[in-house]
Scaffold this motif. Structure first.
Motif, PDB file in Angstrom:
ATOM      1  N   GLU A  79      -1.407  10.003 -10.801  1.00 22.65           N
ATOM      2  CA  GLU A  79      -1.844   9.438  -9.523  1.00 22.65           C
ATOM      3  C   GLU A  79      -1.526  10.377  -8.361  1.00 22.65           C
ATOM      4  O   GLU A  79      -0.449  10.964  -8.295  1.00 22.65           O
ATOM      5  CB  GLU A  79      -1.154   8.087  -9.296  1.00 22.65           C
TER       6      GLU A  79
ATOM      7  N   ASP B 149      -5.919   0.843  -3.617  1.00 20.38           N
ATOM      8  CA  ASP B 149      -6.903   1.864  -3.963  1.00 20.38           C
ATOM      9  C   ASP B 149      -7.750   2.296  -2.766  1.00 20.38           C
ATOM     10  O   ASP B 149      -8.268   3.401  -2.735  1.00 20.38           O
ATOM     11  CB  ASP B 149      -7.836   1.362  -5.073  1.00 20.38           C
TER      12      ASP B 149
ATOM     13  N   GLY C 205      -6.882   8.907  -7.339  1.00 23.57           N
ATOM     14  CA  GLY C 205      -6.279   8.379  -6.131  1.00 23.57           C
ATOM     15  C   GLY C 205      -7.328   8.160  -5.062  1.00 23.57           C
ATOM     16  O   GLY C 205      -8.521   8.451  -5.248  1.00 23.57           O
TER      17      GLY C 205
END
Length: 677
Positions: free
Chosen positions: A553, A590, A400
């Motif tokens: 994630e 991202d 992450g």
């Protein structure tokens, strides 16, 4: 076995026999409604969940025949085809042109399975049979049409557990065919003449009650200050509020339940709170026979301990405050309450999982001099997910944006495992560009000799040393933590270890190329790695690495930042969410910022002075890197007060001693973004 048979005789009380009679009556109702000849002509709408609130074939299987073995819980995907009410579309296997084509195949496969099960010598069904996608569905359908050949037990784990307890040869337990295992279990039980008098429903209930000791128990608050507990004891159930949700059987899966929380206006549309509370209700709804339940009064008192019985979940619209119930046999009731150390996490939680070892210590009077507040922080469901994926895969990567608490989550997971009673050992290393195979596995390293000479000796790397220790302590779990995995050349560092990472290769021996010594990765080793996605390196990872790791994630958690800061009209959560919304638009998902940037030593910042330092020395340099010194983008993210586009610089005068200019710059920009959102 004689002792077990004696226990079964005692278990077969009049009440249990009455329950069996009720179950058999329900079975007759099912067969009258869905005789085999009707099944041959059944339409999709008569089969599927989601079309009508009640009455379909799938609804009867999952919700209206629970006494004949439960397949309740999880996703509606188990039914192969169902209607998604929220989306207004059908779910069906993607290799079919449409839902009707898929239904024709599924109906044929159901009939083929029922026919095969009726034969004296059962042959496993073809791999292409759609019911292979749902072993519990296959088991329940097969039992309902051939109750004389099967037990009302449908989970592979449960079948193997019971067979093992009955002393069946473990070689026979290697099969994954639940119908084959089910037949084996029935034959094993009924080979004893004294048990042939009992119905399979009663015997299945005995197996669940006697053998299914769970590692966790469920804490459920029976109303404020246990106000509804006496009603629960009198009627042999545990109850829950949230009456506006209606009958929980109407929800095909967790997401439908969560959407109902939103549509009915619970928790002011706070997504995090809705997810948490929906998860509590879903856990309650999915309680299974044999699960242990403790009823609590506040944070430091237990008023009762019981076991979920065969009655299962029921909805009582006539119950004013607590209409949802699950049948519970209350074994212990504490009239004065059993004092336990304060559980601060229970203040805002109605349904929670508690390690069984913890409950046992409370009952034995252990640990009462220790105040257990929160040994780990966060939602335990996240750690349960890590645990489940590790058990299946053997290694995971938490990935992450920076500051989302990936390494922190790893350490909290280990605390959570420790609290659950696991004995484990862990070591951590950090990958970086100069980290090599020789540092990780083994290699020749220079060693200073006499008279200034240098020689090279073969030395074990950090992971090989770790593995050697794990092999010597097979009863203990070993976790190897790799921080910043993507900063190293992963394929080069792992070398031939790539092969051994696969779960089914644990214990397989290879020969190391330099030492020529045998090397294995034992089954008590798990690998947890972390990596940032800010450099988008996950897309460029070696395919062999990606295939062997599971990925979880970690995203920004705004809820933990919902704390006021003196002088500011907005919380850190509002600020971070506004920043990330801009970043999402300009840079992609991202390149966002995690909640940890606005925390110090695990606590949210509480002063403008702390916030100024974080902005000046942490957030702004990171944003400059994200934007590649594009000051137009930087100004859109931070606001014109912070950035002088023409001068191509940040206005650092905002960070001087006077807080007012900084506050004004923040609020003029981020309040506007919040209002726009």
């Amino acid at each position: 076995m004689e002792q077990l048979i004696s226990q079964i005789h005692k278990f077969a009380t009049k009440e249990k026999q009455e329950y069996v009679h009720k179950a058999k009556t329900l079975h007759k109702e099912f067969l009258a409604k869905f005789p085999l000849e009707r099944l041959q002509e059944m339409e999709l709408e008569q089969y599927a969940l989601g079309v009508h609130p009640q009455g379909s074939f799938s609804w009867w299987l999952e919700y209206n025949t629970i006494p004949l073995g439960s397949i309740k819980g999880g996703s509606a995907n188990k039914h192969i085809i169902y209607y998604k009410k929220k989306d207004g579309e059908w779910f069906y296997p993607e290799n079919f042109e449409n839902e009707q084509v898929a239904w024709l195949q599924l109906r044929a496969d159901i009939l083929k399975t029922i026919e095969e099960m009726g034969k004296e010598n059962y042959t496993p069904i073809d791999e292409g049979n759609l019911l292979n996608r749902g072993s519990m569905l296959r088991g329940k359908i097969s039992y309902l049409y051939h109750a004389d050949k099967l037990m009302p037990i449908y989970q592979e784990f449960h079948l193997k557990r019971f067979l093992k307890e009955l002393g069946v040869d473990e070689e026979l337990l290697k099969s994954r065919d639940t119908l084959l295992l089910n037949r084996l279990l029935r034959n094993e039980i009924y080979k004893y003449e004294s048990l042939q008098q009992y119905d399979e429903v009663l015997l299945s209930n005995f197996l669940y009650t006697h053998f299914m000791q769970q590692e966790v128990v469920y804490k459920i608050a029976p109303g404020d200050n246990a106000s509804n507990f006496q009603n629960c004891v009198t009627n042999s159930f545990i109850s829950l509020g949230w009456g506006n949700l209606g009958d929980l059987t109407q929800y095909n899966d967790f997401n439908e339940l969560k959407n109902a929380f939103t549509s009915k206006g619970y928790y002011n549309q706070n997504k995090s709170a809705i997810t948490r509370k929906a998860n509590e209700v879903w856990n309650f709804y999915n309680l299974q026979q044999g699960d242990q339940v403790i009823a609590n009064n506040g944070t430091s008192q237990i008023v009762g301990i019981g076991t979920v019985n065969e009655e299962g979940y029921k909805y009582h619209p006539d119950f004013e405050k607590y209409p949802h119930t699950v049948g519970v046999t209350w074994e212990t009731v504490y009239k004065q309450g059993l004092p336990i150390p304060p559980q601060n996490a229970w203040k805002t939680v109605t349904v929670a999982k508690v390690p069984k070892k913890q409950m046992d210590e409370w009952l034995q009077g252990k640990g009462t001099d220790v105040v257990v507040t929160e040994p780990f922080k966060g939602d335990s469901t996240f750690y349960e997910k890590i645990d489940s994926v590790l058990s299946r895969k053997g290694q995971i990567i938490l990935y992450g944006p920076p500051g989302t608490g990936k390494t922190y989550s790893v350490m909290q997971f280990l605390k959570w495992k420790q609290q659950a009673g696991e004995t484990h050992h862990y070591e951590m290393c950090t990958f970086h560009p100069s980290f090599q195979y020789e540092d990780f596995i083994e290699g020749f390293k220079p060693v200073a000799g006499e008279n200034g000479t240098v020689s090279f000796t073969l030395q074990d790397g950090v992971f090989k040393q770790f593995i050697n220790q794990a092999k010597n302590e097979p009863q203990k779990m070993f976790y190897f933590i790799i921080d910043e995995l993507n900063r190293g050349n992963v394929p080069k560092i792992f070398g031939e270890l790539i092969t051994l990472l696969e779960k089914d290769k644990r214990g397989v021996q290879i020969t190391l190329p330099q030492s020529k010594l045998p090397f294995i990765v034992p089954t008590n080793v798990a690998i947890i790695a972390t990596m940032n996605t800010s450099d988008r390196s996950i897309k460029m990872m070696d395919a062999a690495i990606k295939r062997r790791f599971a990925f979880i994630e970690c995203m920004p958690n705004y809820e933990v930042l919902e704390r006021p800061i003196d002088k500011l009209s907005m919380s850190p959560a509002v600020i971070l969410k506004a920043l990330n919304n801009k970043l999402l638009h300009l840079q992609g998902r991202d390149l966002r910022i995690g909640h940890a940037y606005l925390m110090e030593q695990g606590e949210v910042v509480t002063s403008v002075a702390e916030l100024k330092d974080i902005f000046q020395y942490d957030i702004i340099p990171l944003l400059q890197e994200y934007c590649f010194d594009n000051y137009s983008d930087l100004a859109e993210i931070l606001g014109d007060s912070f950035v002088d586009i023409e001068a191509q610089e940040v206005d650092h005068t905002l960070f001087n001693d006077n807080d007012e200019a900084f506050i004004a710059a923040l609020e003029s920009h981020f309040q506007v973004i919040e209002n726009e959102g």
